[in-house]
Write a protein that holds these residues in place. Structure first.
Motif, PDB file in Angstrom:
ATOM      1  N   ILE A  87       0.881  -1.254  -0.049  1.00  0.00           N
ATOM      2  CA  ILE A  87      -0.285   0.263   0.049  1.00  0.00           C
ATOM      3  C   ILE A  87       0.946   1.260  -0.023  1.00  0.00           C
ATOM      4  O   ILE A  87       0.408   2.329  -0.726  1.00  0.00           O
ATOM      5  N   ASP A  88       1.991   1.271   0.764  1.00  0.00           N
ATOM      6  CA  ASP A  88       2.678   2.308   0.944  1.00  0.00           C
ATOM      7  C   ASP A  88       3.486   2.804  -0.333  1.00  0.00           C
ATOM      8  O   ASP A  88       3.008   4.195  -0.721  1.00  0.00           O
ATOM      9  N   ARG A  89       4.071   2.076  -1.177  1.00  0.00           N
ATOM     10  CA  ARG A  89       4.534   2.463  -2.336  1.00  0.00           C
ATOM     11  C   ARG A  89       3.651   2.239  -3.630  1.00  0.00           C
ATOM     12  O   ARG A  89       3.806   3.078  -4.619  1.00  0.00           O
ATOM     13  N   ARG A  90       2.799   1.610  -3.728  1.00  0.00           N
ATOM     14  CA  ARG A  90       2.005   1.150  -4.889  1.00  0.00           C
ATOM     15  C   ARG A  90       0.735   2.177  -4.776  1.00  0.00           C
ATOM     16  O   ARG A  90       0.005   2.466  -5.847  1.00  0.00           O
ATOM     17  N   LEU A  91       0.079   2.537  -3.731  1.00  0.00           N
ATOM     18  CA  LEU A  91      -1.210   3.149  -3.466  1.00  0.00           C
ATOM     19  C   LEU A  91      -0.880   4.775  -3.682  1.00  0.00           C
ATOM     20  O   LEU A  91      -1.557   5.258  -4.532  1.00  0.00           O
ATOM     21  N   TYR A  92      -0.314   5.091  -2.708  1.00  0.00           N
ATOM     22  CA  TYR A  92      -0.144   6.693  -2.252  1.00  0.00           C
ATOM     23  C   TYR A  92       0.623   7.177  -3.325  1.00  0.00           C
ATOM     24  O   TYR A  92       1.778   6.958  -3.549  1.00  0.00           O
ATOM     25  N   VAL A  93       0.035   8.674  -3.779  1.00  0.00           N
ATOM     26  CA  VAL A  93       1.083   9.341  -4.868  1.00  0.00           C
ATOM     27  C   VAL A  93       2.084   9.906  -4.062  1.00  0.00           C
ATOM     28  O   VAL A  93       3.378   9.987  -4.501  1.00  0.00           O
ATOM     29  N   LYS A  94       2.004  10.445  -2.686  1.00  0.00           N
ATOM     30  CA  LYS A  94       2.982  11.166  -2.136  1.00  0.00           C
ATOM     31  C   LYS A  94       3.711  10.485  -1.159  1.00  0.00           C
ATOM     32  O   LYS A  94       2.950   9.518  -0.608  1.00  0.00           O
ATOM     33  N   ALA A  95       4.823  10.269  -1.420  1.00  0.00           N
ATOM     34  CA  ALA A  95       5.737   9.216  -0.488  1.00  0.00           C
ATOM     35  C   ALA A  95       5.768   9.690   0.943  1.00  0.00           C
ATOM     36  O   ALA A  95       5.654  10.771   1.242  1.00  0.00           O
ATOM     37  N   GLY A  96       5.527   8.679   1.820  1.00  0.00           N
ATOM     38  CA  GLY A  96       5.668   8.721   3.179  1.00  0.00           C
ATOM     39  C   GLY A  96       4.139   9.050   3.774  1.00  0.00           C
ATOM     40  O   GLY A  96       4.140   9.146   4.867  1.00  0.00           O
ATOM     41  N   ARG A  97       2.972   8.862   2.699  1.00  0.00           N
ATOM     42  CA  ARG A  97       1.919   9.093   3.384  1.00  0.00           C
ATOM     43  C   ARG A  97       1.473   7.907   4.337  1.00  0.00           C
ATOM     44  O   ARG A  97       0.531   8.149   5.309  1.00  0.00           O
ATOM     45  N   ARG A  98       1.745   6.809   4.042  1.00  0.00           N
ATOM     46  CA  ARG A  98       1.324   5.565   4.887  1.00  0.00           C
ATOM     47  C   ARG A  98       2.119   5.824   6.319  1.00  0.00           C
ATOM     48  O   ARG A  98       1.316   5.213   7.447  1.00  0.00           O
ATOM     49  N   GLU A  99       3.258   6.594   6.396  1.00  0.00           N
ATOM     50  CA  GLU A  99       3.855   6.748   7.563  1.00  0.00           C
ATOM     51  C   GLU A  99       3.161   7.506   8.525  1.00  0.00           C
ATOM     52  O   GLU A  99       3.044   7.371   9.711  1.00  0.00           O
ATOM     53  N   VAL A 100       2.420   8.761   7.790  1.00  0.00           N
ATOM     54  CA  VAL A 100       1.747   9.345   8.433  1.00  0.00           C
ATOM     55  C   VAL A 100       0.668   8.889   8.899  1.00  0.00           C
ATOM     56  O   VAL A 100       0.121   8.901  10.177  1.00  0.00           O
ATOM     57  N   PHE A 101       0.034   7.897   8.099  1.00  0.00           N
ATOM     58  CA  PHE A 101      -1.151   7.027   8.601  1.00  0.00           C
ATOM     59  C   PHE A 101      -0.660   6.304   9.937  1.00  0.00           C
ATOM     60  O   PHE A 101      -1.647   6.184  10.850  1.00  0.00           O
ATOM     61  N   HIS A 102       0.410   5.648  10.047  1.00  0.00           N
ATOM     62  CA  HIS A 102       1.024   4.906  11.139  1.00  0.00           C
ATOM     63  C   HIS A 102       0.951   5.741  12.366  1.00  0.00           C
ATOM     64  O   HIS A 102       0.527   5.369  13.276  1.00  0.00           O
ATOM     65  N   ARG A 103       1.664   6.911  11.942  1.00  0.00           N
ATOM     66  CA  ARG A 103       1.789   7.876  13.285  1.00  0.00           C
ATOM     67  C   ARG A 103       0.332   8.336  14.002  1.00  0.00           C
ATOM     68  O   ARG A 103       0.337   8.340  15.061  1.00  0.00           O
ATOM     69  N   LEU A 104      -0.616   8.351  13.213  1.00  0.00           N
ATOM     70  CA  LEU A 104      -1.829   9.142  13.679  1.00  0.00           C
ATOM     71  C   LEU A 104      -2.543   7.726  14.348  1.00  0.00           C
ATOM     72  O   LEU A 104      -3.173   7.970  15.440  1.00  0.00           O
ATOM     73  N   MET A 105      -2.225   6.544  13.678  1.00  0.00           N
ATOM     74  CA  MET A 105      -2.874   5.360  14.519  1.00  0.00           C
ATOM     75  C   MET A 105      -2.298   5.122  15.782  1.00  0.00           C
ATOM     76  O   MET A 105      -2.849   4.672  16.839  1.00  0.00           O
ATOM     77  N   LYS A 106      -0.873   5.215  15.968  1.00  0.00           N
ATOM     78  CA  LYS A 106      -0.087   5.119  17.055  1.00  0.00           C
ATOM     79  C   LYS A 106      -0.674   6.036  18.095  1.00  0.00           C
ATOM     80  O   LYS A 106      -0.547   5.653  19.221  1.00  0.00           O
ATOM     81  N   ALA A 107      -0.998   7.385  17.677  1.00  0.00           N
ATOM     82  CA  ALA A 107      -1.048   8.164  18.825  1.00  0.00           C
ATOM     83  C   ALA A 107      -2.490   8.318  19.259  1.00  0.00           C
ATOM     84  O   ALA A 107      -2.785   8.535  20.250  1.00  0.00           O
ATOM     85  N   GLN A 108      -3.474   8.118  18.086  1.00  0.00           N
ATOM     86  CA  GLN A 108      -4.903   8.265  18.415  1.00  0.00           C
ATOM     87  C   GLN A 108      -5.796   6.966  18.355  1.00  0.00           C
ATOM     88  O   GLN A 108      -6.952   6.844  18.616  1.00  0.00           O
ATOM     89  N   GLY A 109      -5.148   5.917  17.823  1.00  0.00           N
ATOM     90  CA  GLY A 109      -5.856   4.696  17.592  1.00  0.00           C
ATOM     91  C   GLY A 109      -7.088   4.675  16.524  1.00  0.00           C
ATOM     92  O   GLY A 109      -7.433   3.670  16.227  1.00  0.00           O
ATOM     93  N   GLN A 110      -6.734   5.850  15.851  1.00  0.00           N
ATOM     94  CA  GLN A 110      -7.799   5.995  14.489  1.00  0.00           C
ATOM     95  C   GLN A 110      -7.257   7.118  13.699  1.00  0.00           C
ATOM     96  O   GLN A 110      -6.619   7.964  14.260  1.00  0.00           O
ATOM     97  N   VAL A 111      -7.579   7.131  12.611  1.00  0.00           N
ATOM     98  CA  VAL A 111      -7.632   8.382  11.786  1.00  0.00           C
ATOM     99  C   VAL A 111      -8.922   8.696  11.152  1.00  0.00           C
ATOM    100  O   VAL A 111      -9.837   8.007  10.931  1.00  0.00           O
ATOM    101  N   LEU A 112      -9.097  10.081  11.086  1.00  0.00           N
ATOM    102  CA  LEU A 112     -10.381  10.523  10.512  1.00  0.00           C
ATOM    103  C   LEU A 112     -10.114  11.496   9.482  1.00  0.00           C
ATOM    104  O   LEU A 112      -9.474  12.314   9.523  1.00  0.00           O
ATOM    105  N   ASN A 113     -10.915  11.361   8.325  1.00  0.00           N
ATOM    106  CA  ASN A 113     -10.806  12.101   7.069  1.00  0.00           C
ATOM    107  C   ASN A 113      -9.677  12.450   6.701  1.00  0.00           C
ATOM    108  O   ASN A 113      -9.203  13.404   6.536  1.00  0.00           O
ATOM    109  N   PHE A 114      -9.030  11.016   6.618  1.00  0.00           N
ATOM    110  CA  PHE A 114      -7.415  11.155   6.225  1.00  0.00           C
ATOM    111  C   PHE A 114      -7.478  11.226   4.574  1.00  0.00           C
ATOM    112  O   PHE A 114      -7.561  10.369   3.770  1.00  0.00           O
ATOM    113  N   GLU A 115      -7.144  12.442   4.118  1.00  0.00           N
ATOM    114  CA  GLU A 115      -7.277  12.670   2.729  1.00  0.00           C
ATOM    115  C   GLU A 115      -5.887  12.642   2.001  1.00  0.00           C
ATOM    116  O   GLU A 115      -4.743  13.073   2.415  1.00  0.00           O
TER     117      GLU A 115
END
Length: 715
Positions: A201-229
């Motif tokens: 998903i990280d390399r094949r899905l997101y156009v902007k590199a590192g977007r999956r890492e942002v997803f992971h950080r939010l999950m780790k901090a909050q346990g969820q992501v909301l309206n992650f565009e």
């Protein structure tokens, strides 16, 4: 010998123990929640024994269920389940196995209950094959199971048919589950194809590199992501925008199981937002940044110039004669001109510079990274040449100039507001110096601009409080009889003193105050003329000046007609004086307006005749009644033969075309005599009278309406 109990006592003890065990067994059986039974393996499941639990289970007392005369268990079994139950039990009996079966029964009250029966076939004391077992009520359990099944069915239906994508993914970016909607969003035929192909998903899905890492950080901090565009790739290589809502799923011990969430395709909404943002920050006609975005670009330019030590040049541009083209050729042609100029300006600049449109024909340039003024000058010279290239509008070729004002950071201001103000001031200086040039800001220009702003504010106040006066300059015939008057605006300000028309008329035209100013002057002049002409056999003609800007407005004829009706003034007693400059463009539009005025019944005069370039053709083509010789054709004619020859020729031309010829600026008797001898019809100037208030005109008329020559000085 050892002691031993008598035989009859041992038998008694054994009998007691058996009885006790039987009592315990009966107690246990009869207190079970359910019914223990023994029945015959016959067509009616004839009951030989039932426990007390049958009453709670079926509503029948044990006596009602026992023997061939009681209610048979076959009867109690739901009709739709009887055959199935018998087949299960008989199959178990035949194979010597235990049986378990679930079915429905009908209670004494008619209620349907779900029961579970477990049992086995055994031989009784008479070696008869009987069935022994236990029946319990599972109605509540069945209802719970059915609810769970229904919920699972609903979830499965939602999962399969939802319009949103639904997913489960591993932490390392593999899909564990996906629904058809997610497959469609990402361009796959089936969820299986999606999960098989999109393994990273990280390399094949997101156009902007590192977007999956942002997803992971939010999950780790909050346990969820909301309206992650995010912008993502589809299978075919196209890109879309998605919005994700997801949370962490954990096991019974709190261990991580997966990410679970939903995906929406928000490309349309994102596109709409981008359109709104573009409309908020860009000019709709040209696509250039507007005032909002311009302020941000100036701020960025100032920050960069401060950091790098370069100049920032802010250039205010106003197209010359744009209003004339827009009014005469129409707004569509005006829009085409603006778009072409915008393209030319953009083509002259580098990508790091900015061209913005403020509105109308006003543009602003933000020019970055210049370390000397000379390079800015070279750029502006090229820009003026490019703007001045011919452009075709409505099949006709035009050349458009521009007036440019330049303010430099840091010398001319340290913020956007100051720089824009000073560039605007410099632009007006360029217009005053003949247009189609550029001027740099100076402190003297700033002083003049402040004075102009103060004058504008004072004008608005004067218009609101009736602060403008009207003076009237007589027109006389060759016998010095007053035949008409020209109404002229005059303004005396308590602080500024007498402010000349050469100062306030241009400001009125630039600020849009010319209409209310003209309206106020015309109303007062018409009222005065009506009083003068009340009992006159030959009425005076009232001359009113029309600004070129007003003349070209679409409703000027109707506006003047309304003022005439309001004053109850005959249109034949009014003459409109129009400067020659209004004819320097679309002659067809000018002819149409003049024709409408002629239809209204007013006279038409060309003011300042002889100052333009095409006066002769105008005299032939336009429905004019009067020409007024400009004072430049009068001043000095008694001393300079060339001036006298030109005046003589102009008068002769006007008379040949049957126009009334009026000479203005007559200041000496010699000028008056020469012009009278050449056939001039009317005269106006300081020799005869300066512009005076209404009361003095009234006195002149009451004294006979003839302006006598000034007495000769005593020798």
């Amino acid at each position: 010998m050892p002691f031993s109990a008598p035989r009859h006592r041992r038998a008694s003890l054994l009998s007691t123990e058996i009885v006790n065990r039987s009592r315990v067994l009966d107690t246990l059986v009869n207190n079970l929640e359910g019914m223990a039974y023994r029945c015959l393996n016959d067509a009616h499941w004839t009951m030989v024994f039932v426990s007390q639990g049958c009453a709670d289970l079926t509503g029948y007392a044990p006596a009602q269920l026992l023997g061939g005369t009681g209610v048979s268990w076959e009867y109690i079994t739901h009709p739709d389940d009887r055959l199935r139950v018998r087949e299960v039990i008989q199959s178990a009996v035949a194979s010597g196995q235990r049986f378990a079966v679930q079915y429905r029964i009908t209670t004494l009250s008619g209620q349907t209950r779900h029961v579970a029966e477990r049992g086995v076939a055994v031989c009784d004391e008479q070696d008869v094959l009987v069935l022994e077992g236990f029946v319990e009520d599972i109605t509540q359990r069945q209802a719970t199971l059915e609810a769970l099944e229904h919920a699972e069915l609903r979830y499965r239906h939602i999962f399969e048919h939802a319009s949103e994508g639904i997913f489960q993914t591993s932490r390392d970016g593999h899909y564990l589950a996906a629904n058809p909607a997610l497959a469609r969003i990402y361009g796959y035929d089936t969820p299986a194809a999606l999960m098989a192909d999109l393994s990273d998903i990280d390399r094949r899905l997101y156009v902007k590199a590192g977007r999956r890492e942002v997803f992971h950080r939010l999950m780790k901090a909050q346990g969820q992501v909301l309206n992650f565009e995010s912008e993502v790739h589809r299978r075919d290589g196209t890109c879309i925008w998605i919005s994700e809502n997801a949370h962490v799923v954990r096991g019974p011990q709190g261990e991580f199981l997966c990410y679970e969430g939903t995906v929406q395709d928000i490309s349309e909404r994102r596109h709409y937002q981008e359109q709104l943002e573009r409309q908020a920050n860009h000019d709709l006609l040209t696509g250039l940044p507007n005032r909002v975005l311009l302020n941000d670009r100036i701020a960025q330019g100032i920050a960069r110039a401060t950091r790098m030590g370069y100049y920032l040049a802010l250039v205010f541009i106003d197209l010359d004669n744009f209003k004339f083209i827009n009014d005469s050729l129409g707004h569509a042609a005006g829009d085409e001109l603006l778009k072409e100029v915008a393209a030319r300006l953009t083509g002259c600049l580098r990508s790091g510079d900015t061209v913005a449109r403020l509105g109308g024909d006003e543009f602003v340039l933000v020019i970055n990274d210049h370390y000397r003024t000379s390079s800015v000058i070279s750029l502006l010279e090229r820009m003026l040449q490019d703007i001045g290239r011919p452009i075709v509008l409505n099949g006709r070729e035009f050349q458009v100039g521009a007036s440019l004002g330049v303010a430099m950071f840091p010398s001319d201001g340290d913020d956007a507001q100051q720089l824009l103000k000073h560039a605007d001031v410099a632009m007006y200086a360029a217009k005053d110096r003949g247009r189609n040039n550029f001027q740099f800001f100076t402190r003297e220009l700033n002083r003049q601009a402040d004075e102009r702003l103060h004058l504008e504010a004072a004008m608005r106040s004067a218009l609101d409080h009736g602060g403008f006066d009207v003076h009237y300059q007589p027109k006389v015939d060759h016998r010095r009889r007053i035949v008409g008057v020209e109404a002229l605006a005059r303004w005396f300000h308590p602080e500024l003193g007498a402010v000349g028309p050469d100062r306030f008329i241009p400001i009125a035209e630039e600020t849009g105050l010319i209409l209310p100013l003209t309206t106020a002057i015309v109303r007062r002049a018409l009222a005065a003329a009506r009083r003068w002409n009340h009992a006159r056999a030959v009425p005076l003609r009232l001359a009113l000046n029309l600004s070129p800007q007003l003349f070209l407005s679409h409703d000027i004829v109707a506006h003047i007609a309304g003022l005439l009706r309001e004053a109850e003034m005959p249109s034949s007693q009014v003459e409109l004086e129009i400067t020659e400059s209004v004819f320097l463009g679309d002659s067809e539009r000018a002819v149409a307006i003049l024709s409408d005025f002629k239809a209204l019944g007013v006279g038409l005069a060309m003011d300042d005749f002889g100052t333009g370039y095409s006066s002769l053709s105008y005299l032939r083509r336009f429905p004019l009644d009067t020409i007024k010789l400009d004072r430049s054709l009068v001043t000095g004619l008694e001393h300079e033969e060339e001036v006298a020859m030109i005046a003589r020729a102009a008068i002769s031309l006007g008379k040949s075309l049957r126009k009334t010829v009026v000479a203005e600026g007559v200041e000496t008797q010699a000028q008056f005599d020469f012009l009278r001898y050449q056939g001039c019809d009317e005269f106006q100037g300081y020799l005869l009278s300066r512009p005076v208030p209404e009361a003095q005109i009234t006195q002149l008329l009451e004294a006979g309406g003839v302006i006598a020559p000034a007495p000769l000085p005593l020798l």
